[in-house]
Design an enzyme around this catalytic site. Structure first.
Site, PDB file in Angstrom:
ATOM      1  N   SER A 142      10.322   6.236 -10.151  1.00 38.10           N
ATOM      2  CA  SER A 142      10.813   4.946 -10.625  1.00 38.10           C
ATOM      3  C   SER A 142      10.285   4.644 -12.018  1.00 38.10           C
ATOM      4  O   SER A 142       9.145   5.012 -12.346  1.00 38.10           O
ATOM      5  CB  SER A 142      10.318   3.873  -9.644  1.00 38.10           C
ATOM      6  OG  SER A 142      10.752   2.612 -10.055  1.00 38.10           O
ATOM      7  N   CYS A 197       6.694  -4.819  -1.521  1.00 35.46           N
ATOM      8  CA  CYS A 197       8.004  -4.677  -0.874  1.00 35.46           C
ATOM      9  C   CYS A 197       8.009  -5.202   0.547  1.00 35.46           C
ATOM     10  O   CYS A 197       9.048  -5.465   1.115  1.00 35.46           O
ATOM     11  CB  CYS A 197       8.416  -3.222  -0.827  1.00 35.46           C
ATOM     12  SG  CYS A 197       8.375  -2.471  -2.416  1.00 35.46           S
TER      13      CYS A 197
HETATM   14  N1  PMP Z   1       8.443   4.319  -3.073  1.00 34.13           N
HETATM   15  C1  PMP Z   1       7.187   3.908  -3.301  1.00 34.13           C
HETATM   16  C2  PMP Z   1       6.039   4.742  -2.823  1.00 34.13           C
HETATM   17  C3  PMP Z   1       6.958   2.697  -3.959  1.00 34.13           C
HETATM   18  O1  PMP Z   1       5.716   2.274  -4.173  1.00 34.13           O
HETATM   19  C4  PMP Z   1       8.077   1.928  -4.385  1.00 34.13           C
HETATM   20  C5  PMP Z   1       7.885   0.607  -5.089  1.00 34.13           C
HETATM   21  N2  PMP Z   1       7.104  -0.301  -4.392  1.00 34.13           N
HETATM   22  C6  PMP Z   1       9.366   2.423  -4.131  1.00 34.13           C
HETATM   23  C7  PMP Z   1       9.506   3.622  -3.473  1.00 34.13           C
HETATM   24  C8  PMP Z   1      10.582   1.661  -4.573  1.00 34.13           C
HETATM   25  O2  PMP Z   1      10.731   1.737  -5.954  1.00 34.13           O
HETATM   26  P1  PMP Z   1      11.788   0.846  -6.756  1.00 34.13           P
HETATM   27  O3  PMP Z   1      11.128  -0.458  -6.959  1.00 34.13           O
HETATM   28  O4  PMP Z   1      12.005   1.611  -8.014  1.00 34.13           O
HETATM   29  O5  PMP Z   1      13.024   0.786  -5.922  1.00 34.13           O
END
Ligand code: PMP
Length: 377
Positions: free
Chosen positions: A203, A334
Site C-alpha cells: 500500500s 481497520c
Molecule cells: N494489510 C495490512 C497488514 C494492513 O496493515 C493494512 C492497513 N491497515 C491493509 C492490509 C490495508 O491497506 P489499505 O489501507 O491500503 O487498503
C-alpha cells in the site's frame, strides 16, 4: 501533537507530493489515450512508477499491478486465484491462511468459505506468528489452491518466517501470497531471492505515499507466461487485464516516488527506527517496570512498532487521556471497534486485549519528543 500511529497511515513525503502535483494540474492526460503528448507523458510517468515499485521489491515491472491499496490487492489476488484456478472442477477448493491476518484477508477467506471453498485459519503463537512445520503439514495434506500468510503483523509487529515459507512453496510449486503492507521500507524485500512468493500486496499510504493507491505483485510463471486471475474489475482492460479503470496517474506517480525513497532510505530508516524504539522501550521499562508487558518478540519484528499491555489500565481511557498530545492506537485502525482478533488468536484474554496499545514510530521523530513518555506513571 506527537504522531505515533504510523502503521495506521503516514504523512505524505514532501518529495512525493511534489512529484504528484504536475499530474493533477498540467499533465492530466489519460495514459490509455494515444498519439498526443499529454497522454504520452502520463504513460511515461506510470511506466516510471512501475519501475520504481519493481526496483523496491525485486520483481519485473510487468509484474506490478496498480490498485487502490492493499485491501484491494488482497481481495483481487485471493478472489482472483480462487475463481480462475478453482473454476476447474478437479482443482483443490482448499484455501489456507492464518488467524492473525488483516481483515481484508480474513473476511475474503470467510466470503469464499461461504461459496464452496474450504477456508482454513491456522493457529498462531503468542506473538501472532505461524509455525512453518504446521504450515508444511497442512499444505502437504491438503494441497491448498492458495495459501496467504502475512509478512509482518500490523497489530503486534511480529514477522513471519518468510524465507522458510518461500522455500516451502518454491519446492511444492503451490500458490503463495503474502501481505507485505507493513514491512515495506522497514525490512529488505527482494522477490528475486524469494521465488516461492507468487503474489504480494502493498500500500502507498504506509510508506509516505498517498492514500488510495497500492500494488498487487503477480509474479510470472516464466519469462513469458503470466499468472492469470479473474479480475475484480472488468472493463477497458488496463493493467494487463488484471484491473480495469482509468489509472489514477497522480497517485501512481506518488506511489512510485514513495517506493524510490523507501529503497534509498531503507538502511537509514531501519537503523533510526530501531534506535528510537530502543530509546522508548528503555523509558517505558524504567518508568513503568512490571506495569507493562510487550506483545512481540524483541527480534524478528517490524522496527518501530511496539505493542504493549498496560496492566490494569483500560486502553481506551489511556488513549483518550493522551490524545491531546500523543496520537496512538489500541491496535489496528481497520478494526478498532472490535476487540483485536490478532491478540485473541495469540492467546490473550479479553482483559489483556483491552489493556493493549500500539505505538508506531517514524524516523523523523526525535528523542526529545519521546521523552514525553517519561510523564506516564
Ligand atoms: N494489510 C495490512 C497488514 C494492513 O496493515 C493494512 C492497513 N491497515 C491493509 C492490509 C490495508 O491497506 P489499505 O489501507 O491500503 O487498503
Amino acid at each position: 501533537m506527537l504522531y505515533l500511529d504510523n502503521s495506521a497511515t503516514t504523512k505524505i513525503h514532501s518529495e512525493v507530493l511534489e512529484a504528484m502535483l504536475p499530474y493533477l494540474q498540467e499533465e492530466y492526460g489519460n495514459p490509455s489515450s494515444k498519439f498526443y503528448s499529454l497522454a504520452e507523458n502520463a504513460k511515461k510517468a506510470v511506466s516510471m512508477a512501475r519501475e520504481q515499485v519493481a526496483h523496491l521489491l525485486g520483481c519485473d515491472p510487468d509484474e506490478v499491478v496498480f490498485t487502490s491499496g492493499a485491501t484491494e490487492s488482497n481481495n483481487m489476488i485471493i478472489k482472483g486465484v480462487a475463481d480462475y484456478y478453482g473454476y476447474n472442477e478437479d482443482a483443490s477448493k482448499y484455501l489456507l491462511t492464518s488467524a492473525a491476518e488483516h481483515p481484508s484477508v480474513l473476511e475474503t477467506f470467510e466470503f469464499l468459505g461461504e461459496r464452496g471453498y474450504t477456508a482454513h485459519f491456522l493457529d498462531v503463537d503468542s506473538f501472532a506468528r505461524v509455525n512453518v512445520q504446521n504450515v508444511a503439514t497442512v499444505v502437504n495434506q491438503e494441497q491448498p489452491l492458495l495459501t496467504s500468510i502475512m509478512w509482518g503483523n500490523n497489530e503486534v509487529g511480529s514477522l513471519n518466517p518468510i524465507d522458510e515459507l518461500s522455500r516451502l512453496f518454491a519446492t511444492n510449486g503451490l500458490f503463495f501470497h503474502t501481505d507485505a503492507t507493513q514491512v515495506i521500507g522497514k525490512v529488505p524485500v527482494d522477490l528475486r531471492k524469494l521465488s516461492g512468493i507468487r503474489f504480494l500486496s502493498m500500500s502507498g499510504h504506509k510508506i509516505g505515499g498517498p492514500k488510495g493507491v497500492g500494488a498487487a505483485i503477480i509474479r510470472k510463471q516464466s519469462k513469458e507466461i503470466y499468472t492469470r486471475l479473474t479480475p475484480l474489475l472488468h472493463g477497458g482492460g488496463q493493467e494487463n487485464n488484471y484491473r480495469s479503470g482509468t489509472l489514477a496517474v497522480h497517485n501512481i506517480v506518488g506511489l512510485g516516488k514513495a517506493a524510490e525513497l523507501a529503497s534509498q532510505n531503507l538502511e537509514n530508516n531501519t537503523q533510526r527506527l530501531t534506535q528510537l524504539e530502543n530509546y522508548l522501550i528503555d523509558i517505558l521499562k524504567t518508568n513503568l517496570g512490571d506495569k507493562i508487558t510487550f506483545n512481540s518478540d524483541t527480534h524478528d519484528k517490524i522496527p518501530g512498532l511496539i505493542s504493549l499491555q498496560f496492566i490494569g489500565v483500560n486502553n481506551e481511557l489511556l488513549l483518550k487521556k493522551l490524545s491531546s498530545f500523543i496520537a496512538l492506537s489500541s491496535g489496528s485502525a481497520c478494526s478498532s471497534s472490535k476487540p483485536s482478533h490478532v491478540l485473541s488468536a495469540s492467546g490473550k484474554s479479553l482483559e489483556e486485549v483491552r489493556q493493549t496499545i500500539r505505538i508506531t514510530l517514524s524516523a523523523d521523530v526525535n528523542e526529545r519528543e519521546l521523552d514525553l513518555f517519561r510523564e506516564i506513571k
